[in-house]
Design a protein around this motif. Structure first.
Motif, PDB file in Angstrom:
ATOM      1  N   PRO A 183      10.394 -14.522  11.186  1.00 36.62           N
ATOM      2  CA  PRO A 183      10.562 -14.509  12.633  1.00 36.62           C
ATOM      3  C   PRO A 183       9.836 -13.363  13.345  1.00 36.62           C
ATOM      4  CG  PRO A 183      12.632 -13.973  11.537  1.00 36.62           C
ATOM      5  CD  PRO A 183      11.660 -14.353  10.474  1.00 36.62           C
ATOM      6  N   ASN A 184       9.484 -12.319  12.597  1.00 33.34           N
ATOM      7  CA  ASN A 184       8.734 -11.209  13.179  1.00 33.34           C
ATOM      8  C   ASN A 184       8.008 -10.452  12.062  1.00 33.34           C
ATOM      9  OD1 ASN A 184      10.663  -9.355  12.001  1.00 33.34           O
ATOM     10  ND2 ASN A 184      12.029  -9.867  13.721  1.00 33.34           N
ATOM     11  N   LYS A 185       7.205  -9.517  12.474  1.00 34.37           N
ATOM     12  CA  LYS A 185       6.405  -8.758  11.506  1.00 34.37           C
ATOM     13  C   LYS A 185       7.276  -7.905  10.593  1.00 34.37           C
ATOM     14  CE  LYS A 185       3.345  -5.867  13.168  1.00 34.37           C
ATOM     15  NZ  LYS A 185       2.149  -5.181  13.682  1.00 34.37           N
ATOM     16  N   GLU A 186       8.400  -7.428  11.090  1.00 35.43           N
ATOM     17  CA  GLU A 186       9.305  -6.611  10.274  1.00 35.43           C
ATOM     18  C   GLU A 186       9.910  -7.438   9.140  1.00 35.43           C
ATOM     19  OE1 GLU A 186       9.100  -6.464  13.588  1.00 35.43           O
ATOM     20  OE2 GLU A 186       8.356  -4.415  13.736  1.00 35.43           O
ATOM     21  N   ALA A 187      10.244  -8.702   9.420  1.00 34.24           N
ATOM     22  CA  ALA A 187      10.780  -9.580   8.371  1.00 34.24           C
ATOM     23  C   ALA A 187       9.717  -9.825   7.305  1.00 34.24           C
ATOM     24  CB  ALA A 187      11.254 -10.898   8.961  1.00 34.24           C
ATOM     25  N   LEU A 188       8.476  -9.966   7.736  1.00 39.15           N
ATOM     26  CA  LEU A 188       7.371 -10.128   6.786  1.00 39.15           C
ATOM     27  C   LEU A 188       7.192  -8.858   5.962  1.00 39.15           C
ATOM     28  CD1 LEU A 188       5.044 -11.794   5.680  1.00 39.15           C
ATOM     29  CD2 LEU A 188       3.688 -11.082   7.641  1.00 39.15           C
ATOM     30  N   ALA A 189       7.304  -7.703   6.606  1.00 34.44           N
ATOM     31  CA  ALA A 189       7.197  -6.425   5.888  1.00 34.44           C
ATOM     32  C   ALA A 189       8.304  -6.296   4.852  1.00 34.44           C
ATOM     33  CB  ALA A 189       7.244  -5.258   6.872  1.00 34.44           C
TER      34      ALA A 189
END
Length: 180
Positions: free
Chosen positions: A37-43
């Motif tokens: 849902p966002n770049k932090e979740a991908l990180a």
């Protein structure tokens, strides 16, 4: 995940965009957002993935630790970070991007020391636990140093220093294990 790792390693976490990651993966941005849902979740997913890769690398050494010579054990440990160079570039970019992720960086360090300590204990069960811990810390820093001496800015360099560091590590382990 591979596309994200590549973009983050090249551009850094803050500069990487979800659109760029989707384009690199050959995917629609909507499908990327469906999973992350966002770049932090991908990180977070990349950090977890790296932890699993590191764990697997150490477990391969651990499975044969008691049968390895000092020379082979030293080389196996020293090669871990070198072999994970592509993955570790992404992790460095991620873990240095946000100050709140310093906790994760410390968790990785503690986990690496624990993996190394377990391997050392299997290979040399006579060592005292405090000695094992100290040797594990020294080895982790030696592994980082070898990587820094061997690869600069993603380019392999060829000097005699890495060979000397390997020999020094072999001799150090032999002295700790009480072997020649």
């Amino acid at each position: 995940m591979e596309a994200a790792a590549g973009v983050i390693a090249e551009r850094g976490f803050e500069s990487a965009t979800m659109a760029e990651i989707a384009a690199r993966a050959g995917a629609q941005i909507g499908s990327l957002y469906r999973f992350f849902p966002n770049k932090e979740a991908l990180a977070d997913a990349l950090i977890y993935r790296y932890g699993e890769i590191v764990r697997e690398a150490f477990e391969k050494i651990e499975a044969r630790a008691s049968a390895l010579s000092v020379h082979d054990l030293a080389d196996a440990l020293l090669n871990v970070l070198f072999e994970l160079h592509g993955e570790s570039q992404t992790m460095v970019a991620l873990l240095e991007a946000r100050s709140e992720w310093s906790v994760k960086r410390n968790e990785f360090r503690r986990a690496a020391v624990q993996y190394i300590a377990r391997i050392l204990t299997l290979r040399a069960p006579h060592l005292r636990p405090d000695t094992v811990e100290d040797v594990a810390v020294v080895l982790l820093h030696t592994m980082k140093t070898l990587k820094a001496l061997t690869i600069q800015q993603g380019v392999a360099i060829n000097t005699g220093a890495p060979a000397e560091l390997r020999e020094m590590t072999r001799l150090y382990l032999a002295s700790k294990f009480g072997e020649k």
